[in-house]
Design a protein around this motif. Structure first.
Motif, PDB file in Angstrom:
ATOM      1  N   VAL A  80       0.936  -1.149  -0.010  1.00  0.00           N
ATOM      2  CA  VAL A  80       0.044  -0.068  -0.007  1.00  0.00           C
ATOM      3  C   VAL A  80       0.882   1.340   0.028  1.00  0.00           C
ATOM      4  CG1 VAL A  80      -1.788   1.185   1.427  1.00  0.00           C
ATOM      5  CG2 VAL A  80      -1.952  -1.049   0.899  1.00  0.00           C
ATOM      6  N   ILE A  81       1.918   1.263   0.734  1.00  0.00           N
ATOM      7  CA  ILE A  81       2.889   2.458   0.854  1.00  0.00           C
ATOM      8  C   ILE A  81       3.379   2.637  -0.465  1.00  0.00           C
ATOM      9  CG2 ILE A  81       4.800   3.379   1.787  1.00  0.00           C
ATOM     10  CD1 ILE A  81       4.180   1.772   4.575  1.00  0.00           C
ATOM     11  N   VAL A  82       3.827   1.624  -1.053  1.00  0.00           N
ATOM     12  CA  VAL A  82       4.643   1.784  -2.517  1.00  0.00           C
ATOM     13  C   VAL A  82       3.365   2.356  -3.523  1.00  0.00           C
ATOM     14  CG1 VAL A  82       5.437   0.482  -4.259  1.00  0.00           C
ATOM     15  CG2 VAL A  82       6.233  -0.129  -1.996  1.00  0.00           C
ATOM     16  N   THR A  83       2.267   1.863  -3.433  1.00  0.00           N
ATOM     17  CA  THR A  83       1.281   2.311  -4.168  1.00  0.00           C
ATOM     18  C   THR A  83       0.905   3.700  -3.966  1.00  0.00           C
ATOM     19  OG1 THR A  83       0.255  -0.101  -4.351  1.00  0.00           O
ATOM     20  CG2 THR A  83      -1.114   1.903  -5.076  1.00  0.00           C
ATOM     21  N   ILE A  84       0.771   4.163  -2.712  1.00  0.00           N
ATOM     22  CA  ILE A  84       0.763   5.612  -2.377  1.00  0.00           C
ATOM     23  C   ILE A  84       2.048   6.539  -2.905  1.00  0.00           C
ATOM     24  CG2 ILE A  84       0.798   7.276  -0.591  1.00  0.00           C
ATOM     25  CD1 ILE A  84      -0.750   5.178   1.379  1.00  0.00           C
ATOM     26  N   PHE A  85       3.127   5.928  -2.815  1.00  0.00           N
ATOM     27  CA  PHE A  85       4.343   6.812  -3.561  1.00  0.00           C
ATOM     28  C   PHE A  85       4.006   6.808  -5.183  1.00  0.00           C
ATOM     29  CE2 PHE A  85       6.493   6.258   0.577  1.00  0.00           C
ATOM     30  CZ  PHE A  85       6.954   7.631   0.517  1.00  0.00           C
ATOM     31  N   PHE A  86       3.623   5.865  -5.484  1.00  0.00           N
ATOM     32  CA  PHE A  86       3.220   5.534  -7.104  1.00  0.00           C
ATOM     33  C   PHE A  86       2.205   6.634  -7.518  1.00  0.00           C
ATOM     34  CE2 PHE A  86       0.911   4.025 -10.791  1.00  0.00           C
ATOM     35  CZ  PHE A  86       1.911   4.013 -11.849  1.00  0.00           C
ATOM     36  N   VAL A  87       1.205   6.792  -6.638  1.00  0.00           N
ATOM     37  CA  VAL A  87      -0.005   7.582  -7.063  1.00  0.00           C
ATOM     38  C   VAL A  87       0.455   9.118  -7.006  1.00  0.00           C
ATOM     39  CG1 VAL A  87      -2.352   8.262  -6.390  1.00  0.00           C
ATOM     40  CG2 VAL A  87      -1.670   5.963  -6.715  1.00  0.00           C
ATOM     41  N   ILE A  88       1.249   9.282  -5.922  1.00  0.00           N
ATOM     42  CA  ILE A  88       1.766  10.694  -5.631  1.00  0.00           C
ATOM     43  C   ILE A  88       2.630  10.997  -6.693  1.00  0.00           C
ATOM     44  CG2 ILE A  88       3.228  11.879  -3.778  1.00  0.00           C
ATOM     45  CD1 ILE A  88       2.138  10.482  -1.856  1.00  0.00           C
ATOM     46  N   GLY A  89       3.492  10.173  -7.027  1.00  0.00           N
ATOM     47  CA  GLY A  89       4.391  10.589  -8.372  1.00  0.00           C
ATOM     48  C   GLY A  89       3.469  10.802  -9.673  1.00  0.00           C
ATOM     49  N   LEU A  90       2.683  10.061  -9.802  1.00  0.00           N
ATOM     50  CA  LEU A  90       1.712  10.504 -11.210  1.00  0.00           C
ATOM     51  C   LEU A  90       1.024  11.826 -10.806  1.00  0.00           C
ATOM     52  CD1 LEU A  90       0.659   6.892 -12.104  1.00  0.00           C
ATOM     53  CD2 LEU A  90       2.158   8.421 -13.131  1.00  0.00           C
ATOM     54  N   THR A  91       0.350  12.045  -9.710  1.00  0.00           N
ATOM     55  CA  THR A  91      -0.376  13.200  -9.428  1.00  0.00           C
ATOM     56  C   THR A  91       0.567  14.452  -9.456  1.00  0.00           C
ATOM     57  OG1 THR A  91      -1.822  12.127  -7.828  1.00  0.00           O
ATOM     58  CG2 THR A  91      -1.640  14.358  -7.730  1.00  0.00           C
ATOM     59  N   ILE A  92       1.962  14.548  -9.163  1.00  0.00           N
ATOM     60  CA  ILE A  92       2.655  15.573  -9.387  1.00  0.00           C
ATOM     61  C   ILE A  92       3.031  15.680 -10.608  1.00  0.00           C
ATOM     62  CG2 ILE A  92       5.099  16.190  -8.979  1.00  0.00           C
ATOM     63  CD1 ILE A  92       4.992  14.930  -6.087  1.00  0.00           C
ATOM     64  N   ALA A  93       3.195  14.612 -11.553  1.00  0.00           N
ATOM     65  CA  ALA A  93       3.818  14.774 -12.858  1.00  0.00           C
ATOM     66  C   ALA A  93       2.412  15.207 -13.661  1.00  0.00           C
ATOM     67  CB  ALA A  93       4.015  13.279 -13.504  1.00  0.00           C
ATOM     68  N   SER A  94       1.288  14.885 -13.258  1.00  0.00           N
ATOM     69  CA  SER A  94      -0.015  15.280 -14.154  1.00  0.00           C
ATOM     70  C   SER A  94      -0.197  16.768 -13.884  1.00  0.00           C
ATOM     71  CB  SER A  94      -1.078  14.234 -13.936  1.00  0.00           C
ATOM     72  OG  SER A  94      -1.661  14.775 -12.492  1.00  0.00           O
ATOM     73  N   LEU A  95      -0.349  17.188 -12.575  1.00  0.00           N
ATOM     74  CA  LEU A  95      -0.211  18.627 -12.330  1.00  0.00           C
ATOM     75  C   LEU A  95       0.653  19.434 -12.765  1.00  0.00           C
ATOM     76  CD1 LEU A  95      -1.257  18.352  -8.496  1.00  0.00           C
ATOM     77  CD2 LEU A  95      -2.664  18.795 -10.321  1.00  0.00           C
ATOM     78  N   ALA A  96       1.814  19.042 -12.761  1.00  0.00           N
ATOM     79  CA  ALA A  96       2.719  19.907 -13.654  1.00  0.00           C
ATOM     80  C   ALA A  96       2.667  19.971 -15.110  1.00  0.00           C
ATOM     81  CB  ALA A  96       4.209  19.167 -13.062  1.00  0.00           C
ATOM     82  N   LEU A  97       2.251  18.867 -15.637  1.00  0.00           N
ATOM     83  CA  LEU A  97       2.077  18.904 -17.017  1.00  0.00           C
ATOM     84  C   LEU A  97       1.062  19.816 -17.477  1.00  0.00           C
ATOM     85  CD1 LEU A  97       3.043  17.705 -19.688  1.00  0.00           C
ATOM     86  CD2 LEU A  97       1.062  15.877 -19.289  1.00  0.00           C
ATOM     87  N   GLY A  98      -0.102  19.818 -16.514  1.00  0.00           N
ATOM     88  CA  GLY A  98      -1.302  20.841 -16.762  1.00  0.00           C
ATOM     89  C   GLY A  98      -0.984  22.260 -16.706  1.00  0.00           C
ATOM     90  N   ARG A  99      -0.117  22.309 -15.670  1.00  0.00           N
ATOM     91  CA  ARG A  99       0.353  23.813 -15.548  1.00  0.00           C
ATOM     92  C   ARG A  99       1.185  24.339 -16.644  1.00  0.00           C
ATOM     93  NH1 ARG A  99       4.807  26.561 -13.807  1.00  0.00           N
ATOM     94  NH2 ARG A  99       4.248  28.533 -12.527  1.00  0.00           N
ATOM     95  N   SER A 100       2.050  23.283 -17.267  1.00  0.00           N
ATOM     96  CA  SER A 100       2.960  23.652 -18.197  1.00  0.00           C
ATOM     97  C   SER A 100       2.236  23.893 -19.507  1.00  0.00           C
ATOM     98  CB  SER A 100       3.955  22.582 -18.611  1.00  0.00           C
ATOM     99  OG  SER A 100       4.544  22.819 -19.648  1.00  0.00           O
ATOM    100  N   MET A 101       0.993  23.216 -19.789  1.00  0.00           N
ATOM    101  CA  MET A 101       0.165  23.358 -20.852  1.00  0.00           C
ATOM    102  C   MET A 101      -0.657  24.601 -20.598  1.00  0.00           C
ATOM    103  SD  MET A 101      -1.057  19.385 -21.370  1.00  0.00           S
ATOM    104  CE  MET A 101      -2.592  19.929 -22.245  1.00  0.00           C
ATOM    105  N   ARG A 102      -1.090  24.996 -19.570  1.00  0.00           N
ATOM    106  CA  ARG A 102      -1.758  26.218 -19.367  1.00  0.00           C
ATOM    107  C   ARG A 102      -0.812  27.471 -19.555  1.00  0.00           C
ATOM    108  NH1 ARG A 102      -3.543  24.826 -14.721  1.00  0.00           N
ATOM    109  NH2 ARG A 102      -2.006  25.917 -13.408  1.00  0.00           N
ATOM    110  N   VAL A 103       0.379  27.350 -19.098  1.00  0.00           N
ATOM    111  CA  VAL A 103       1.163  28.464 -19.216  1.00  0.00           C
ATOM    112  C   VAL A 103       1.676  28.606 -20.825  1.00  0.00           C
ATOM    113  CG1 VAL A 103       3.591  29.413 -19.003  1.00  0.00           C
ATOM    114  CG2 VAL A 103       2.189  28.343 -16.950  1.00  0.00           C
ATOM    115  N   ARG A 104       1.711  27.704 -21.502  1.00  0.00           N
ATOM    116  CA  ARG A 104       2.013  27.646 -22.859  1.00  0.00           C
ATOM    117  C   ARG A 104       0.674  28.225 -23.533  1.00  0.00           C
ATOM    118  NH1 ARG A 104       4.862  21.852 -24.130  1.00  0.00           N
ATOM    119  NH2 ARG A 104       6.712  22.476 -22.948  1.00  0.00           N
TER     120      ARG A 104
END
Length: 135
Positions: A50-74
């Protein structure tokens, strides 16, 4: 930030693969050949998953939020560039219109005002009785 999120998600996947590949006993946990101390029951192995899965989900969330912000800025930058180009085009058209009007006024024989004919604040006209200080 996208890279950090992807690295975190990738590390979680690597740990999960290591756990799955190395564990042969039902109540022990070893990662890449190293036994994890303190894990002695199946519940603890489940919690580790479960802990490994939580870290995986946190990593994907950070990546998707950063990608969304990057697209919005562009998108905002692209809109600002288009707006800037539009205003430059408008100003250029106005300048050309003023040049045509000036050319028509000169062609009709109208004498356009030159910069020497425009009164300047603080400048005294020597022929004007209003500014004549000798009287």
């Amino acid at each position: 930030m996208i890279l950090v999120g992807l690295i975190l998600a990738g590390a979680a996947v690597c740990v999960a693969v290591g756990i799955i590949a190395e564990n042969t006993a039902p109540a022990t946990l070893s990662v890449f050949g190293q036994h994890v101390p303190g894990v002695t029951s199946q519940a603890q192995v489940f919690v580790a998953g479960v802990i490994v899965t939580i870290f995986f989900v946190i990593g994907l969330t950070i990546a998707s939020l950063a990608l969304g912000r990057s697209m919005r800025v562009r998108r905002e930058l692209r809109e600002l560039r288009e707006e800037h180009e539009e205003s430059l085009t408008t100003l250029e058209m106005e300048r050309q219109q003023f040049q045509r009007e000036l050319a028509r006024a000169r062609a009709r024989g109208g004498v356009p005002q030159t910069t020497s004919d425009i009164p300047v604040a603080g400048h005294r006209d020597p022929v004007s009785p209003f500014f004549d200080q000798s009287a």
